[in-house]
Design an enzyme around this catalytic site. Structure first.
Site, PDB file in Angstrom:
ATOM      1  N   ASP A  78      -3.048   3.878  -2.411  1.00 38.81           N
ATOM      2  CA  ASP A  78      -2.475   5.215  -2.306  1.00 38.81           C
ATOM      3  C   ASP A  78      -3.187   6.217  -3.206  1.00 38.81           C
ATOM      4  OD1 ASP A  78      -0.608   3.656  -0.876  1.00 38.81           O
ATOM      5  OD2 ASP A  78       0.984   5.076  -1.340  1.00 38.81           O
ATOM      6  N   CYS A 119       0.563  -3.628  -3.622  1.00 35.10           N
ATOM      7  CA  CYS A 119       0.658  -2.171  -3.700  1.00 35.10           C
ATOM      8  C   CYS A 119       1.614  -1.562  -2.685  1.00 35.10           C
ATOM      9  CB  CYS A 119      -0.727  -1.560  -3.664  1.00 35.10           C
ATOM     10  SG  CYS A 119      -1.592  -1.853  -5.241  1.00 35.10           S
ATOM     11  N   ASP A 120       1.695  -0.269  -2.735  1.00 32.89           N
ATOM     12  CA  ASP A 120       2.864   0.511  -2.367  1.00 32.89           C
ATOM     13  C   ASP A 120       3.543   0.158  -1.042  1.00 32.89           C
ATOM     14  OD1 ASP A 120       1.630   1.702  -4.537  1.00 32.89           O
ATOM     15  OD2 ASP A 120       2.302   3.685  -3.992  1.00 32.89           O
ATOM     16  N   LYS A 121       2.828   0.289   0.077  1.00 30.36           N
ATOM     17  CA  LYS A 121       3.485   0.113   1.376  1.00 30.36           C
ATOM     18  C   LYS A 121       3.282  -1.285   1.936  1.00 30.36           C
ATOM     19  CE  LYS A 121       3.989   4.415   0.563  1.00 30.36           C
ATOM     20  NZ  LYS A 121       3.186   4.432  -0.646  1.00 30.36           N
ATOM     21  N   CYS A 192      -0.780   0.045 -10.674  1.00 26.56           N
ATOM     22  CA  CYS A 192      -0.778   1.059 -11.726  1.00 26.56           C
ATOM     23  C   CYS A 192       0.374   0.845 -12.706  1.00 26.56           C
ATOM     24  CB  CYS A 192      -0.735   2.448 -11.113  1.00 26.56           C
ATOM     25  SG  CYS A 192      -2.152   2.795 -10.046  1.00 26.56           S
ATOM     26  N   GLU A 440       2.296  11.653   0.323  1.00 22.70           N
ATOM     27  CA  GLU A 440       2.781  11.798  -1.049  1.00 22.70           C
ATOM     28  C   GLU A 440       2.147  13.022  -1.696  1.00 22.70           C
ATOM     29  OE1 GLU A 440       3.745   7.187  -2.347  1.00 22.70           O
ATOM     30  OE2 GLU A 440       1.997   8.197  -3.177  1.00 22.70           O
ATOM     31  N   SER A 466       4.998  10.403  -4.966  1.00 23.88           N
ATOM     32  CA  SER A 466       4.600   9.161  -5.608  1.00 23.88           C
ATOM     33  C   SER A 466       5.650   8.768  -6.634  1.00 23.88           C
ATOM     34  CB  SER A 466       3.248   9.363  -6.302  1.00 23.88           C
ATOM     35  OG  SER A 466       3.030   8.368  -7.271  1.00 23.88           O
TER      36      SER A 466
END
Length: 550
Positions: A78, A119-121, A192, A440, A466
């Site tokens: 992202d 990670c995110d998704k 992160c 985002e 985010s």
């Protein structure tokens, strides 16, 4: 076994021939077939260490008596996709990941699956896929990145890159210092360092019971993470033998536990979309009202980046998610987990090593949880804000609209000094369908902070934020502009009033004025007319429904 459909009987001679071609022996055909869905890629810092973890998962599967089969799942960073066309893809990728899990597991009739993610998704996409399949499954998240260092100061990705570039624009830091921050803020593998979406989802996956205890915060590259990976490989074979499936674990109560922990941690607003999407696949009713109800009764007991000074490594050393669960025990359901232990058994065995990182409920950072859901004529179906990252003076705000139809337009205005104290930045046509992909807004929100406007400017959008966002930034406004939501008819200088405590967001327009503006309104043309995103735009639901494909 489920895999018997591809390996037993006279009519399966051709299938067995192909399986033998992969190197399998006749003895292997009598063992459970376990998929290892790995989102390894050289493109994502959170995923570059997965080759190592794949080995340990494979080792565990073999120790448990299964046959491991590794296959790939696509991933997007992202942070690298941020601020340009690339950010249209991450949320849409979530559906591709879920579809990939379903497709490979059903095509090859795998008995069980270990999902290696970070990670995110990608993590919610894998959870959606395994909830849809409902075959034995377990999630291994690859772990958070260590903090960087500069001049004896701990560094975090968002604060020391996105916010730093705006400070450099103002002349507050030198080009030399900015160059050092660029090199040192992300020192290696891992998601992160703050409580952004990737780490929030890892913590909630563990809370739901879909990862082994300790997995959510175990640091990238650590021996602990390797041991968890191996133990997960062994455990999946046991889950297959005992026929324990995801929907034995994912239920209304475990989802509510996840929301409680989310609110206590002060996690990313993206989790609202993801938990609703997981619930959708599991055929469980979950709405925005549930999030707000739980938030009002759950104290915010950790203060991690971006809201506070602590990092994921601090949460890990304070005892991780088991310690958070221990603190919250009276607010949790005693649900089952894939480890074989119930939640209260995990809490009773946990230790809290830092009373400041994981505060007692009566000494919480805030009396309410991290996320609030707002309603009003600007968001009849709801909007979300990470209230734990909003200063007390900005919980109530009234200002004049500065309207933009794209994130890039707003970013240019912020960096050019065109946004002034008392403005409400409106970024629209960035919703699930209109974006498409509900981008985002980390770049503009970080620029607002870096330009020193965090306590004098608000931002609202039908897009997303985010997990690294802080300040009065209200996202997920529903209905979105592309679908004719009220955000579509805003004009510059309209007065917008935000009251987070009262859960209100309104534009000060009369009903007749709103009706007049709609008579002359039509949506802007689709931004993307070909390819996957064009198809996605036509099928995606509203943010208040989890932005799932219907």
């Amino acid at each position: 076994m489920r895999s018997d459909k591809i390996k037993k009987g006279l009519e399966r001679v051709p299938h067995r021939a192909l399986l033998h071609a992969t190197g399998l022996s006749k003895k292997d055909l009598g063992r459970p077939f376990i998929g290892i869905a790995s989102s390894f890629t050289d493109l994502i810092p959170g995923h570059i260490g997965m080759r190592d973890l794949e080995r340990y998962i494979e080792r565990g599967v073999c120790y448990g008596g299964g046959v491991p089969f590794l296959f790939g799942v696509p991933g997007i960073c992202d942070g690298i996709a941020m601020g340009h066309l690339g950010m249209c893809y991450p949320l849409a990728l979530r559906e591709i990941v879920a579809d990939t899990i379903e497709t490979v597991c059903n095509a090859h009739q795998l008995d069980g699956i270990v999902c290696l993610t970070n990670c995110d998704k990608i993590t919610p996409g894998m959870l959606m896929g395994i909830a849809r399949l409902n075959i034995p499954a377990i999630i291994v998240t690859a772990g958070p990145m260590l903090s960087g260092r500069y001049n004896k100061r701990k560094l975090a990705f968002v604060h020391d890159t996105y916010e730093a570039l705006a400070r450099a624009k103002k002349g507050e830091i030198s080009p030399k210092e900015l160059a050092c921050l660029e090199m040192e803020s992300c020192p290696g593998a891992g998601s992160c360092q703050g409580l952004y979406t990737a780490n929030t989802m890892a913590c909630l996956t563990e809370t739901m019971g879909m990862s082994l205890p300790g997995c959510g915060t175990a640091l990238a590259g650590s021996a602990k993470k390797r041991r968890i990976a191996q133990a997960s490989g062994e455990r999946i074979v046991e889950l297959v033998k005992k026929n324990i499936n995801p929907l034995n674990i994912i239920n209304k109560q475990s989802l509510e536990n996840a929301i409680v922990v989310d609110m206590a941690l002060g996690g990313s607003t993206n989790t609202v979309l993801h938990l609703m999407a997981i619930a959708h696949e599991a055929k469980i009713k979950l709405d925005l009202a549930t999030f707000d109800r739980i938030s009002k009764t759950t104290p915010h007991i950790t203060n991690l980046e971006p809201a506070g000074p602590y990092f994921m490594e601090d949460l890990e050393y304070a005892g991780g998610i088991p310690a958070v669960l221990k603190r919250l025990k009276k607010k949790l359901h005693n649900t089952n987990t894939l480890s074989g232990k119930k939640i209260f058994e995990i809490t009773d065995g946990a230790c809290i090593f830092d009373q400041e990182v994981i505060r007692p409920l009566n000494k919480a950072y805030h009396k309410q949880g991290g996320i609030a859901v707002l309603y009003g004529n600007l968001a009849p179906f709801g909007a979300v804000v990470k209230q734990a990252a909003v200063s007390a003076k900005m919980m109530k705000f009234k200002g004049k609209a500065k309207v933009f139809n794209r994130e890039e337009e707003a970013m240019q205005a912020i960096l050019a000094g065109k946004i002034k104290k008392g403005d409400v930045i409106v970024i629209r046509y960035e919703g699930p369908a209109g974006g498409p992909g509900m981008r985002e807004m980390l770049a503009p929100t970080s620029a607002i902070v870096g330009m020193g406007l965090a306590d004098s400017v608000a931002l609202i959008t039908d897009g997303r934020f985010s997990g690294g966002t802080k300040g009065p930034c209200i996202g997920h406004i529903s209905p979105e502009a592309y679908s004719g939501g009220e955000i579509a008819i805003l004009k510059n200088s309209d007065i917008i009033e935000i009251d987070i405590a009262k859960r209100k967001i309104e534009v000060k327009l009369t009903k007749s004025e709103i009706e007049k503006r709609y008579r002359g309104w039509k949506p802007i043309p689709p931004k993307i007319k070909t390819g996957y995103l064009a198809r996605y735009s036509k099928l995606v639901s509203s943010a208040d429904k989890g932005a799932v494909l219907l």
